[in-house]
Design an enzyme around this catalytic site. Structure first.
Site, PDB file in Angstrom:
ATOM      1  CB  SER A 124      41.659  34.249  37.231  1.00 23.71           C
ATOM      2  OG  SER A 124      42.707  33.645  36.531  1.00 23.71           O
ATOM      3  CE1 TYR A 148      44.308  34.303  42.527  1.00 25.14           C
ATOM      4  CE2 TYR A 148      44.706  33.083  40.493  1.00 25.14           C
ATOM      5  CZ  TYR A 148      44.312  34.233  41.135  1.00 25.14           C
ATOM      6  OH  TYR A 148      43.897  35.318  40.397  1.00 25.14           O
ATOM      7  CE  LYS A 152      40.962  35.712  42.079  1.00 27.60           C
ATOM      8  NZ  LYS A 152      40.564  36.981  42.681  1.00 27.60           N
TER       9      LYS A 152
END
Ligand code: NAD
Ligand code: UDP
Length: 335
Positions: A124, A148, A152
């Protein structure tokens, strides 16, 4: 060529399955349906008129992954499975670390065991943290602002270490910007059950009167009209990027990261106004305070993906807004 798609009934995964099947790939899907519905399997089959095998289960379940790799000769994997809600990841970080890391490590161990070392991974633009300048290039420093995003970045690091340890691995790290829109058929798209966190699903629910009013989080950013600017990309363009990434990992070795964005930044107000005009519908909104953690603007330099993957986004915000609304209208009709 047979591709295992984890999280294949999810928003981006389902669109990617359609593109893979249309391109003649065989597809195997694993999804635990924690954030998607079983109907999506039939919708993908309906759109493509092709069949594929679906396993309902968890990527943290090593025995299930082993069973899948025994039952199919998998040539490459696209790994979408994971949790993605930024706000929730701040509230319950362990849920995010457990699921996103465990599913990936388990998958990588099984791939290693079966000598399948070709992978495309959903990363992302969040791994760029607060970028110093724009547009964002792949070699910008990486940092994160929430659990989050940290999952990643941790997975990216794991993948870089893995490729360093064994040069048989071939890995494409795909850093998505802001996917919106839906398949033209109106059969698959994004329609969260809960109150949406992201802009486009929220706009759609205000347009359909499921929600009363969109809050625009701040109009005092350093942008063209004061509202936040992002690089929105049509989910079908994004899905096509995965086909190019798979072609690349099937023929080359090593690990590399690619921005999948359009290179264009649009403000919240531009998106709202485009949505209203292309769909000829009103969207109630009010300006509220900034959302904590948001940055002024974020858009990609997509030239590396064009050079290395021969991929670029084609669809504009008119199509993105039209297709997002069309999907939900169609979906609500069938409910
Ligand atoms: P999604 O939630 O629609 O799809 C993810 C799918 O994975 C869901 O169907 C869910 O049921 C499944 N899943 C979750 N954990 C699983 C597990 N342990 N085992 C099996 N299945 C599991 O999300 P999406 O928008 O399609 O995103 C796909 C990937 O892309 C995610 O990894 C996400 O973090 C990443 N990503 C998404 C965006 C975005 O804005 N949508 C942006 C950047 C990156
Ligand atoms: N946004 C907004 N209202 C909402 C949801 C989002 O004004 O209800 C804004 C947000 O501040 C950001 C942009 O829309 O400027 C995109 O937000 P989204 O959550 O979709 O993506 P991300 O912040 O992850 O880029």
């Amino acid at each position: 060529m047979k591709i295992l798609v984890t999280g294949g009934t999810g928003y981006i995964g389902s669109h990617t399955c359609v593109e893979l099947l249309n391109e003649g790939y065989e597809v195997v899907v694993i999804d635990n349906l924690s954030n998607s519905k079983i109907e999506v399997v039939d919708k993908i089959k309906e759109i493509t008129n092709k069949d594929f095998k679906f396993y309902e289960g968890d990527c943290c379940d090593k025995n299930l992954l082993i069973k899948i790799f025994k039952e199919h000769k998998i040539d490459a994997v696209i790994h979408f499975a994971g949790y993605k809600a930024v706000g929730e990841s701040v509230q319950v970080p362990l849920k995010y670390y457990r699921n996103n890391l465990d599913s990936t490590i388990t998958l990588l161990e099984v791939m290693n065991e079966f000598n399948c070392k070709k992978l495309a991974f959903s990363s992302s633009a969040t791994v760029y943290g607060k970028p110093k300048s724009l547009p964002i290039k792949e070699d910008f420093p990486l940092s994160t602002t929430n659990p989050y995003g940290t999952t990643k970045l941790m997975i990216e690091d794991i993948l870089r270490d893995l490729a360093k340890s064994d040069n048989e691995w071939s890995i494409a790290i795909l850093r998505y910007f802001n996917p919106i829109g839906a398949h033209k058929s109106g059969l698959i798209g994004e329609n969260p059950n809960d109150i949406p966190n992201n802009l486009m699903p929220y706009i759609v629910k205000v347009a359909t009167k499921e929600l009363e009013c969109l809050s625009i989080f701040g109009n005092d950013y350093d942008t063209k009209d004061g509202t936040g600017v992002r690089d929105y990309i049509h989910v079908v363009d994004l899905a096509k990027g995965h086909i190019k990434a798979i072609e690349k990992v099937l023929k080359d070795k090593g690990v590399d990261a690619y921005n999948l964005g359009t290179g264009n930044g649009y403000s919240v107000l531009e998106i709202v106004n485009t949505f209203k005009s292309v769909n000829d519908i009103d969207v109630n909104y009010k300006i509220t305070t900034r959302r904590p953690g948001d940055i002024d603007a974020c858009y990609a330099d997509p030239s590396y993906a064009k050079e290395k993957l021969d991929w670029e986004a084609k669809l504009g915000i008119d199509e993105m807004c039209k297709d997002a609304y069309n999907f939900v209208i169609n979906y609500n009709k069938d409910e």
